[in-house]
Design an enzyme around this catalytic site. Structure first.
Site, PDB file in Angstrom:
ATOM      1  N   THR A 153      43.258  38.329  48.396  1.00 13.74           N
ATOM      2  CA  THR A 153      42.663  39.332  49.582  1.00 13.74           C
ATOM      3  C   THR A 153      41.204  39.139  49.086  1.00 13.74           C
ATOM      4  O   THR A 153      40.218  38.161  49.684  1.00 13.74           O
ATOM      5  CB  THR A 153      43.310  40.502  49.531  1.00 13.74           C
ATOM      6  OG1 THR A 153      43.176  40.847  48.144  1.00 13.74           O
ATOM      7  CG2 THR A 153      44.501  40.530  49.971  1.00 13.74           C
ATOM      8  N   LYS A 167      47.464  37.354  42.226  1.00 14.42           N
ATOM      9  CA  LYS A 167      46.064  37.644  43.007  1.00 14.42           C
ATOM     10  C   LYS A 167      45.884  38.995  42.430  1.00 14.42           C
ATOM     11  O   LYS A 167      46.693  39.857  42.075  1.00 14.42           O
ATOM     12  CB  LYS A 167      46.540  37.617  44.381  1.00 14.42           C
ATOM     13  CG  LYS A 167      47.468  38.294  44.852  1.00 14.42           C
ATOM     14  CD  LYS A 167      47.063  39.900  45.272  1.00 14.42           C
ATOM     15  CE  LYS A 167      45.887  39.845  46.153  1.00 14.42           C
ATOM     16  NZ  LYS A 167      45.453  41.285  46.365  1.00 14.42           N
ATOM     17  N   THR A 193      51.595  43.757  38.574  1.00 18.62           N
ATOM     18  CA  THR A 193      50.055  43.912  39.286  1.00 18.62           C
ATOM     19  C   THR A 193      50.345  43.575  40.724  1.00 18.62           C
ATOM     20  O   THR A 193      51.471  43.517  41.097  1.00 18.62           O
ATOM     21  CB  THR A 193      49.085  43.050  38.753  1.00 18.62           C
ATOM     22  OG1 THR A 193      48.015  43.179  39.268  1.00 18.62           O
ATOM     23  CG2 THR A 193      49.627  41.522  39.092  1.00 18.62           C
ATOM     24  N   GLU A 219      36.815  43.581  41.714  1.00 14.55           N
ATOM     25  CA  GLU A 219      35.956  43.647  42.783  1.00 14.55           C
ATOM     26  C   GLU A 219      34.667  44.057  42.343  1.00 14.55           C
ATOM     27  O   GLU A 219      34.167  45.055  41.754  1.00 14.55           O
ATOM     28  CB  GLU A 219      36.494  44.668  43.795  1.00 14.55           C
ATOM     29  CG  GLU A 219      37.566  44.358  44.667  1.00 14.55           C
ATOM     30  CD  GLU A 219      38.282  45.204  45.517  1.00 14.55           C
ATOM     31  OE1 GLU A 219      38.965  44.828  46.585  1.00 14.55           O
ATOM     32  OE2 GLU A 219      37.861  46.275  45.498  1.00 14.55           O
ATOM     33  N   ASN A 257      34.092  47.538  49.519  1.00 15.55           N
ATOM     34  CA  ASN A 257      34.969  48.566  49.618  1.00 15.55           C
ATOM     35  C   ASN A 257      34.621  49.456  50.887  1.00 15.55           C
ATOM     36  O   ASN A 257      35.369  50.142  51.337  1.00 15.55           O
ATOM     37  CB  ASN A 257      35.683  49.382  48.370  1.00 15.55           C
ATOM     38  CG  ASN A 257      36.541  48.537  47.811  1.00 15.55           C
ATOM     39  OD1 ASN A 257      37.623  48.264  48.219  1.00 15.55           O
ATOM     40  ND2 ASN A 257      36.103  48.164  46.452  1.00 15.55           N
ATOM     41  N   THR A 285      36.271  45.753  58.108  1.00 16.30           N
ATOM     42  CA  THR A 285      35.664  45.608  59.297  1.00 16.30           C
ATOM     43  C   THR A 285      34.850  44.088  59.281  1.00 16.30           C
ATOM     44  O   THR A 285      35.011  43.311  58.334  1.00 16.30           O
ATOM     45  CB  THR A 285      34.384  46.744  59.565  1.00 16.30           C
ATOM     46  OG1 THR A 285      33.882  46.870  58.464  1.00 16.30           O
ATOM     47  CG2 THR A 285      35.091  47.987  59.885  1.00 16.30           C
TER      48      THR A 285
END
Lengths: 387, 387
Positions: free
Chosen positions: A144, A169, A180, A260, A382, A387
């Protein structure tokens, strides 16, 4: 990553089915022979549909695993599970296996139903592509916000040579308690569930349960080990356990390194707690502290934020006994600052791997955990994910 | 803020003493007449020196309060408290009061000793400036990463007219459990401790304990109410309680609105929990979620992150009963998405005040809390705070 080992009986493939705007988003694992599986799931009380579905089949052997990214199929109620039932029937037929031979896993946005039609339309191509060298594409299809795919493999000897392949992932919503985001482990090592369950749980506890990115436990966390059911090859057991531990540990570190927006991995070791449980509570509290994480992003040895996090738990600590060591340098002793060269230490924090050790000097309990720094990029990812 | 009321017997002043690189950093409150005080402190196990010091004097009346910013005097051990003893002696003499008549409070970087000499050098000027109109300068002197100073005042009637003045600071490390970073309340309403303790605690619980910026409980949180000891003016009691509640509530909202880097205040209301305690646990979990906070920064009605946070607590929830209402619009019912116009809702999230209501539909417990969004600016402030 080193050499990537293969399993002749396990075929992988991936396609772009249109669940995501672009890129691979649907992966298939097809097993030539039926395999048993062991699984651990998220502790989150809101669980993805695939977890409810998988739990029903835990005593069965299976033949296929279909994984999608781009849609978590979580918070989709009974309809979410029915979508999987429908899919199992249709794709099972195409593979000439029973619907109960098919498992699913999903990752992506929570709250949206699976686009079942897109998956059905893409399935023939997915099946056609499946081959024993396709693990890399499969690993890409389950990403992702990951910036790279995550594979770790190993081999070990018993009566014959065995292989273990791990794929994972996960870059956000990472605070695994049991499992996870998604991790799949495949091996040709024959085993019985009750003989390897403990080794499986231990491997997960020492790997995925020791990383966090944002202290957010996902609705979808799933770790599954697929293996051929059979008498355990005793000669190979030790090698199996060692390889299971090293593969899961490598995957966990790959996940946290790809956290991230992360620029650094911070290894937090708490020692000298009364119990291991207390050490864990303190370590997890530090690891989720936004102030500690931003300080390390700024290469600031701001130990005051660490000691404040230590104090902000239910663990009774004596502030005047606390020691803090950063990058091997003792900067706090007896709860107070030791004279150290801040400029030099700041320099040594401008690196990807940070070591922090906190000694509470109360007992022998210890626990370590890996976390990331908190950066502009995390906000960017985030604040605009959907979008 | 409205009209700022004054107290004739309470004198304020502030100077730049050099603790911070620039700006006011030292504030004094001088009481013409001895006053009693009630205080609440942080629950963090690592407590600032001023808290240890203040606790000794709780049964006394006092004449002065010296507050500095730029240095928290926390994690400074016994030396940190000795620094205050030394200061009390010297500045007490200059004010012709006993050392025990002087209280202290500090805010700023943790782990550094107070620059006692700078404070002593600046004190004569500080004392000279003190006057009953100086509250604004005082409020400025106690700021750290605050972007504006925080004052709220009110008046009420009893046998005569009374005034309550509140001053607070705090923009980061805000997750007050008992008290907030620093809040000082002054009144001429006569009272006895045991008669107003409950009202004091209730006011704090309903104000500062219902805000969070970063889920980090500080080492220095302190709320103090100063009042003249005397028989309670029964006629004025109701007005006192009402004013105490409104002043503390206003200050709490001023703090959360000024949360580090915040562009939005998110009011999270959890309803329908089995108990108030369970509602609180769920509300606090959502309020500390980086994923929820970044979604609101991006004006993204990403309710999946909210429901994932709801599931990630020890509270037993039934996912299929959960309702979520954002900006008055019901977007989740029965745990699943309701059809709504996402573009319109996104537009309505581009504003400073966000309302989120979560109904667990299990019982009658409810709790509400205010939190901030998580932004680039938060990272900027905290990756470079000390440099």
């Amino acid at each position: 990553m080193g050499r990537v080992f293969k399993l002749r009986n396990v075929k992988f493939s991936a396609v772009s089915s249109g669940i995501k705007k672009e890129g691979l988003d649907l992966g298939l694992v097809y097993f030539q022979e039926p395999v048993s599986f062991l699984a651990l799931y998220t502790t989150n009380r809101v669980k993805a549909a695939h977890i409810h579905y998988m739990k029903r089949l835990e005593e069965k052997k299976v033949r296929a695993l279909l994984v999608n990214s781009g849609c978590a199929n979580a918070a989709t109620g009974k309809e979410g599970v029915k979508d999987l039932e429908k899919l199992a029937k249709i794709i099972g037929e195409q593979m000439s296996v029973s619907p109960d031979d098919v498992l699913f896993a999903s990752t992506g946005v929570i709250g949206k139903r699976l686009p079942v039609d897109k998956i059905i339309r893409s399935f023939p191509e997915l099946l056609k592509r499946s081959n024993s060298s396709g693990v890399e594409d499969f690993a890409k299809a389950i990403m992702t916000t990951d910036s790279y795919h995550k594979i770790s493999t190993g081999s070990f000897k018993g009566e014959k040579n065995y292989v273990l392949i791990g794929v994972a992932k996960g870059a956000g919503m990472i605070n695994p308690k049991f499992g996870t985001m998604l991790c799949f482990l495949f091996t040709d090592f024959p085993a019985r569930k009750d003989k390897i369950r403990k080794a499986f749980k231990t491997a997960i506890r020492e790997s995925f349960e020791k990383i966090t990115v944002d202290a957010e436990t996902s609705t979808n966390d799933t770790v599954v080990l697929f293996f051929p059911e059979g008498d355990v090859d005793q000669k190979g057991y030790e090698g199996f356990v060692r390889t299971l531990n090293s593969v899961t540990k490598e995957l966990a570190l790959l996940i946290v390194r790809d956290g991230e927006g992360a620029t650094k991995v911070i290894h937090i070791k708490v020692k000298g707690a009364r119990t291991k449980k207390e050490a864990e509570e303190v370590a997890r509290r530090i690891a989720r502290s936004n102030l500690v994480k931003t300080a390390f992003f700024g290469s600031d040895p701001n130990w005051g934020r660490i000691i404040a996090a230590v104090g902000d738990t239910n663990v009774r600590v004596a502030p005047h006994k606390i020691e803090i060591i950063i990058q091997g340098e003792r900067i706090v002793s007896g709860g107070e600052e030791v004279i150290f060269d801040e400029a030099t230490l700041k320099k040594r924090l401008e690196t990807r791997n940070i070591d922090v050790e906190i000694n509470l000097n109360e007992g022998k309990g210890c626990f370590d955990i890996y976390t990331t720094d908190l950066t502009y990029e995390y906000i960017k990812i985030n604040a605009s994910y959907r979008t």
